[in-house]
Design an enzyme around this catalytic site. Structure first.
Site, mmCIF file in Angstrom:
data_model
loop_
_atom_site.group_PDB
_atom_site.id
_atom_site.type_symbol
_atom_site.label_atom_id
_atom_site.label_comp_id
_atom_site.label_asym_id
_atom_site.label_seq_id
_atom_site.Cartn_x
_atom_site.Cartn_y
_atom_site.Cartn_z
ATOM 1 N N TYR A 28 95.140 39.072 114.795
ATOM 2 C CA TYR A 28 94.038 38.120 114.953
ATOM 3 C C TYR A 28 93.366 38.288 116.317
ATOM 4 O O TYR A 28 92.144 38.410 116.413
ATOM 5 C CB TYR A 28 94.588 36.702 114.796
ATOM 6 C CG TYR A 28 93.594 35.592 115.045
ATOM 7 C CD1 TYR A 28 92.728 35.176 114.034
ATOM 8 C CD2 TYR A 28 93.533 34.935 116.273
ATOM 9 C CE1 TYR A 28 91.824 34.143 114.252
ATOM 10 C CE2 TYR A 28 92.637 33.905 116.494
ATOM 11 C CZ TYR A 28 91.783 33.517 115.488
ATOM 12 O OH TYR A 28 90.891 32.505 115.713
ATOM 13 N N SER A 87 88.615 33.627 120.850
ATOM 14 C CA SER A 87 89.852 32.865 121.022
ATOM 15 C C SER A 87 90.623 33.358 122.232
ATOM 16 O O SER A 87 90.529 34.525 122.622
ATOM 17 C CB SER A 87 90.702 33.056 119.766
ATOM 18 O OG SER A 87 92.059 32.777 120.018
ATOM 19 N N LYS A 96 89.514 39.567 117.140
ATOM 20 C CA LYS A 96 88.574 38.795 117.962
ATOM 21 C C LYS A 96 88.093 39.632 119.158
ATOM 22 O O LYS A 96 86.905 39.626 119.500
ATOM 23 C CB LYS A 96 89.224 37.494 118.445
ATOM 24 C CG LYS A 96 89.429 36.448 117.346
ATOM 25 C CD LYS A 96 88.100 35.885 116.850
ATOM 26 C CE LYS A 96 88.271 34.716 115.899
ATOM 27 N NZ LYS A 96 86.987 34.257 115.320
#
Lengths: 327, 327
Positions: free
Chosen positions: A151, A127, A155
């Site tokens: 998050y 992402s 990633k």
């Protein structure tokens, strides 16, 4: 050709299974089996002739990954993750699913590699959250990953693991850093980024939508169709041409909210634009300020990854894929 | 002020404990206790008046970290790691110690933070191995981390964790990306990078040393004294001035092997230089080609981190600290 999709019940996962069904082949070989895994049972894609196995598994359980690769799928698309907002609210759950779950998968493959030479292609969805403000525009391919969310951290860590496992020859991995997906089909959701899709999707069907930020906000977009295209290309590409830097910022379209609205006006007229209600939200404006305005994505473009080149095109893709081709 | 040093039996760890003993204070507060942890029992530093606790622990055991922080040290220096070569040969061991061990430590602190508000300063030693070829020269602060070793991968992952735990307020972390330490005291070892130190250290005491690469090889150096200085400054610095990007490429000296040899000639004469035997080694030359030639380190310099500015100085530091001040 046996394909495993982990995260198959999500929006991109479902579209990927449909696309694979339509294509009928991957890496030039006929697709004879698909395993669709997610924490809930995914739907089998319509019209697939091969064998479909539906697996409802929790990837954060250490044994799940071994079970998923027991039948030695040739290509693994790993799309499973809990989303940014949830990973931020629940620190332990975020690390458990987004980091440990991925590591269990990579480890299961490594152990299988040692045991019997198994070496699948692994296409991992990363992402743009791996970068964090302050950000240049456009962001170069060699810009560092300094995420400002858990998050994004998870990633970025999985990207590093993917490269290292690939370098060691445990699998053939490629990491696909997706832009924000726009227009996201379905209902408006509570994601802070939801408005980028809401202000187009809702007016296109005569519904009001709320715009919580100014029209000068610039962000980085690609359609769901492009996202699936990236994954397919990531599965097909000759990794020798990619080299050891296996995580690629995908191409996309950098546009301001104002440019999105102008495209909506061109495609659907003033009536649609009038359905956008401006309701500034301080919190969303603050969050937005840290997001990526756009990437150079030179490497990915040179390697043949393709995205939309205008918001008119992104809107038309939505009309074709979600609205049966007409307004 | 209670200080925990993890990796206290290593070269930098021992020098750090000696420096802390000499300074007697950190963050402007008197040092009353030191806990020296390593997988083997570390030596207590000479002349320390406070309480010394020696802990022989394996950080890759999940319970070790909780035990180490049970007495709530105010500052934690985390230097423990297995080295690059070993992490490359033993994939599982590298991840177990360099990644899992660090994560256990961070998790133990987080749980203590939740339980009783404990929030120590954590100074983590990272490495220039987080970057990987092809590399520009100098390497900018915003260059991405694409390590080409498992060791570098593990360090890059720990950097990401450190930033995320710090951002969430679980501890006050700072990551110190050390240059290659030169002149490394002790005996020649088998590390591929050993020659950078060997070709100076051995001739300074009348011993032969082997140079396996060409004199045009450029690399990035700092003395052991500077390395300890970075760690102390990392413990003292106001983290508000550092901001959310907590991992800093330290300043250092970029020099070619030829420049090292010229400095040796100036400090110790032609006789010393004649003790360097040129024995080209293809494998070491190949490994070397992927190493960092030098960093801008603008952020760290602006934040007050200081390294040597010539190889003459690096050699003189070695003579002062290891050879009693004279040749």
């Amino acid at each position: 050709m046996h394909i495993l999709v982990i995260g198959a019940a999500g929006m991109v996962g479902r579209k990927l299974a449909q696309r694979l069904t339509r294509d009928g082949e991957l890496q030039g070989r006929q697709i004879t089996a698909m395993t669709l895994a997610d924490v809930v049972a995914a739907d089998a894609p319509d019209g697939f002739d091969g064998r479909v196995t539906i697996e409802a598994v929790d990837l954060s359980e250490p044994a799940s990954a071994e079970r998923l690769i027991a039948s030695r799928p040739d290509v693994i698309f790993h799309l499973a993750a809990i989303v940014s907002g949830e990973a931020e609210l629940d620190f332990e759950k975020g690390y458990k699913i987004n980091l440990d779950g991925t590591r269990y998968l990579f480890e299961a493959i490594r152990l299988a590699r040692m045991a019997d030479g198994y070496c699948p292609r692994v296409v991992f969805t990363s992402s743009i959250a791996v970068v964090g403000a302050p950000l240049p525009y456009p962001i170069p391919d060699e810009f560092h990953t300094t995420p400002l969310t858990s998050y994004g951290t998870q990633k970025a860590i999985c990207e590093l693991l993917l490269s290292d496992y690939s370098r060691k020859g445990y699998f053939d991995g490629i990491g696909i850093r997706l832009p924000t997906i726009c227009i996201r089909p379905g209902k408006p959701n509570k994601a802070a980024s939801g408005f980028f899709s809401n202000i187009l999707r809702e007016p296109l069907v005569g519904q009001e939508a709320i715009l919580p930020v100014g029209e000068d906000v610039r962000h980085w977009h690609a359609s769901p169709r492009s996202a699936v295209g990236f994954l397919i290309h990531g599965a097909n590409i000759d990794l020798e041409t990619v080299g050891p830097r296996r995580n690629l910022s995908m191409p996309g379209l950098s546009a301001t909210v104002g440019e999105q609205i102008e495209a909506l006006r061109r495609v659907a007229g003033e009536k649609a634009v009038k359905l956008i209600r401006h309701e500034p939200d301080e919190m969303i404006m603050r969050i937005c300020a840290g997001w990526a305005p756009g990437f150079e994505a030179n490497r990915a473009r040179a390697l043949g990854f393709i995205a939309e080149s205008s918001f008119d095109e992104i809107i038309r893709v939505h009309i074709e894929d979600e609205l049966g081709g007409k307004l």
